[in-house]
Design a protein around this motif. Structure first.
Motif, PDB file in Angstrom:
ATOM      1  N   PRO A  55       2.672  -5.336  -4.094  1.00 36.48           N
ATOM      2  CA  PRO A  55       2.193  -4.486  -3.012  1.00 36.48           C
ATOM      3  C   PRO A  55       1.715  -3.124  -3.548  1.00 36.48           C
ATOM      4  O   PRO A  55       2.095  -2.695  -4.593  1.00 36.48           O
ATOM      5  CB  PRO A  55       3.433  -4.332  -2.114  1.00 36.48           C
ATOM      6  CG  PRO A  55       4.591  -4.566  -3.054  1.00 36.48           C
ATOM      7  CD  PRO A  55       4.129  -5.547  -4.064  1.00 36.48           C
ATOM      8  N   LYS A 100       0.659  -3.497  -8.900  1.00 44.97           N
ATOM      9  CA  LYS A 100      -0.364  -3.797  -7.898  1.00 44.97           C
ATOM     10  C   LYS A 100      -1.558  -4.539  -8.488  1.00 44.97           C
ATOM     11  O   LYS A 100      -2.014  -5.553  -7.939  1.00 44.97           O
ATOM     12  CB  LYS A 100      -0.837  -2.496  -7.246  1.00 44.97           C
ATOM     13  CG  LYS A 100      -1.956  -2.687  -6.223  1.00 44.97           C
ATOM     14  CD  LYS A 100      -2.351  -1.360  -5.605  1.00 44.97           C
ATOM     15  CE  LYS A 100      -3.495  -1.542  -4.572  1.00 44.97           C
ATOM     16  NZ  LYS A 100      -3.876  -0.253  -3.968  1.00 44.97           N
ATOM     17  N   TYR A 101      -2.075  -4.034  -9.604  1.00 40.48           N
ATOM     18  CA  TYR A 101      -3.342  -4.567 -10.130  1.00 40.48           C
ATOM     19  C   TYR A 101      -3.164  -5.678 -11.166  1.00 40.48           C
ATOM     20  O   TYR A 101      -4.062  -6.491 -11.344  1.00 40.48           O
ATOM     21  CB  TYR A 101      -4.171  -3.424 -10.724  1.00 40.48           C
ATOM     22  CG  TYR A 101      -4.647  -2.452  -9.688  1.00 40.48           C
ATOM     23  CD1 TYR A 101      -5.651  -2.790  -8.782  1.00 40.48           C
ATOM     24  CD2 TYR A 101      -4.095  -1.174  -9.585  1.00 40.48           C
ATOM     25  CE1 TYR A 101      -6.092  -1.899  -7.817  1.00 40.48           C
ATOM     26  CE2 TYR A 101      -4.528  -0.272  -8.623  1.00 40.48           C
ATOM     27  CZ  TYR A 101      -5.534  -0.634  -7.739  1.00 40.48           C
ATOM     28  OH  TYR A 101      -5.959   0.236  -6.777  1.00 40.48           O
ATOM     29  N   ARG A 118       3.762   1.420 -10.784  1.00 40.53           N
ATOM     30  CA  ARG A 118       3.331   0.920  -9.472  1.00 40.53           C
ATOM     31  C   ARG A 118       1.910   0.367  -9.540  1.00 40.53           C
ATOM     32  O   ARG A 118       1.614  -0.666  -8.927  1.00 40.53           O
ATOM     33  CB  ARG A 118       3.423   2.038  -8.426  1.00 40.53           C
ATOM     34  CG  ARG A 118       4.846   2.446  -8.068  1.00 40.53           C
ATOM     35  CD  ARG A 118       4.888   3.310  -6.818  1.00 40.53           C
ATOM     36  NE  ARG A 118       4.200   4.586  -6.999  1.00 40.53           N
ATOM     37  CZ  ARG A 118       4.782   5.685  -7.448  1.00 40.53           C
ATOM     38  NH1 ARG A 118       6.089   5.669  -7.768  1.00 40.53           N
ATOM     39  NH2 ARG A 118       4.101   6.810  -7.580  1.00 40.53           N
TER      40      ARG A 118
END
Length: 331
Positions: free
Chosen positions: A331, A325-326, A321
């Protein structure tokens, strides 16, 4: 008898005038051939040779007179070897005081945290007024000269700023950096936290070098160390890109590709378990401390946030996750 007294008085007068002239000379600026004159005095140089060397370098005085001053002062044997600079306005008294104090002109060599051995070699070659002794030595011969035969030089020198006299050898400076790292590493190892999966100070140095290369901001350092310590405890591969890059050597062009991660080298921590065989860079004091005092966290993963800091995760799902995201803008 009058003539005898007159002769004595004349002698005393001449002596007084000579003493006055000598006193005045000692307090008067020496004439120089340039705004500043430099001289390197080697160990074992006699006071007479020092006087002649100053004159040859550009001090416009009688070398015999300079030597007589050194000798008469009683400090001739206190002159220290080193690199000195005489500026306009310096007096004979000031010149001797400078050499007795050891008030040398010093150059500086700065070794940066995270540099590898090739960068250290390059810095030594570019440093001003260093005698190239180590430059002509192989890595093996160099480490033997430093008292560690058979040890690779990578990571064995403490990153710091080292002042040195002009004309000193690069080996002398390296010897100081080597001794500094040995001292720092021994102190860090003796004060290490309990229960670390490290068998020796050398392994701690290897881990500290990885922490050095993987840390973007100082506040993450102990957490980065914790990730690798936790992986070592579990027998997980370290899977750290800087070791792969190091193993590629000069073949690395700035882009780390998927094929590089699968290309096996002794430093590829994706294809091989445990620590690599040597450090990959010079760790600083903070990385040495972090490697031996990792943060008390369970993290096994981290990913760059894009601002120099990292996002840490305890399990693969959370890590994926964070990557989304990064790294992928999700999201």
């Amino acid at each position: 008898m009058k003539w005898l007294w007159r002769a004595v008085l004349a002698s005393l007068l001449i002596a007084a005038l000579a003493a006055g002239a000598a006193w005045q000379w000692l307090r008067s600026p020496l004439a120089l051939a340039a705004p500043s004159v430099e001289l390197s005095i080697e160990p074992g140089t006699s006071p007479a040779e020092v006087a002649r060397a100053w004159v040859a370098a550009g001090v416009q005085a009688d070398a015999r007179l300079l030597y007589q001053w050194f000798k008469w002062s009683g400090q001739a044997r206190q002159i220290r070897a080193g690199s000195y600079e005489a500026h306009a306005g310096i007096t004979p008294r000031g010149l001797l005081d400078k050499m007795v104090r050891g008030d040398e002109v010093l150059e500086q060599l700065r070794l940066i945290d995270g540099w590898n051995w090739r960068q250290v070699r390059a810095a030594l070659a570019a440093a001003p007024a260093l005698k190239p002794v180590a430059a002509a030595m192989s890595d093996a011969d160099l480490m033997a000269a430093l008292g560690e035969p058979g040890v690779a030089p990578e990571g064995r020198f403490f990153p710091d700023t080292y002042a040195y006299s002009r004309g000193v050898s690069d080996l002398t400076v390296l010897r100081r950096a080597h001794a500094a790292m040995r001292k720092r590493l021994a102190a860090a190892w003796s004060g290490r936290a309990d229960g670390l999966p490290l068998r020796s100070a050398d392994e701690a140095l290897v881990l500290a070098s990885i922490v050095e290369k993987e840390t973007g901001v100082a506040g993450d350092r102990s957490k980065v160390a914790a990730v690798f310590v936790n992986r070592l405890r579990l027998g997980m591969p370290l899977q750290t890109d800087p070791t792969v890059i190091y193993g590629l050597g000069e073949r690395f062009d700035g882009n780390l590709r998927k094929r590089d991660l699968t290309r096996d080298t002794p430093f590829n921590t994706y294809t091989r378990g445990g620590l690599p065989p040597t450090p990959i860079a010079m760790p600083g004091a903070a990385s040495l401390h972090a490697a031996l005092h990792p943060a008390p966290v369970k993290s096994l993963y981290f990913v760059a946030r894009g601002d120099g800091s990292s996002e840490f995760s305890d399990d693969l799902a959370a890590h994926n996750r964070a990557v989304n995201k990064y790294q992928r803008g999700g999201p």
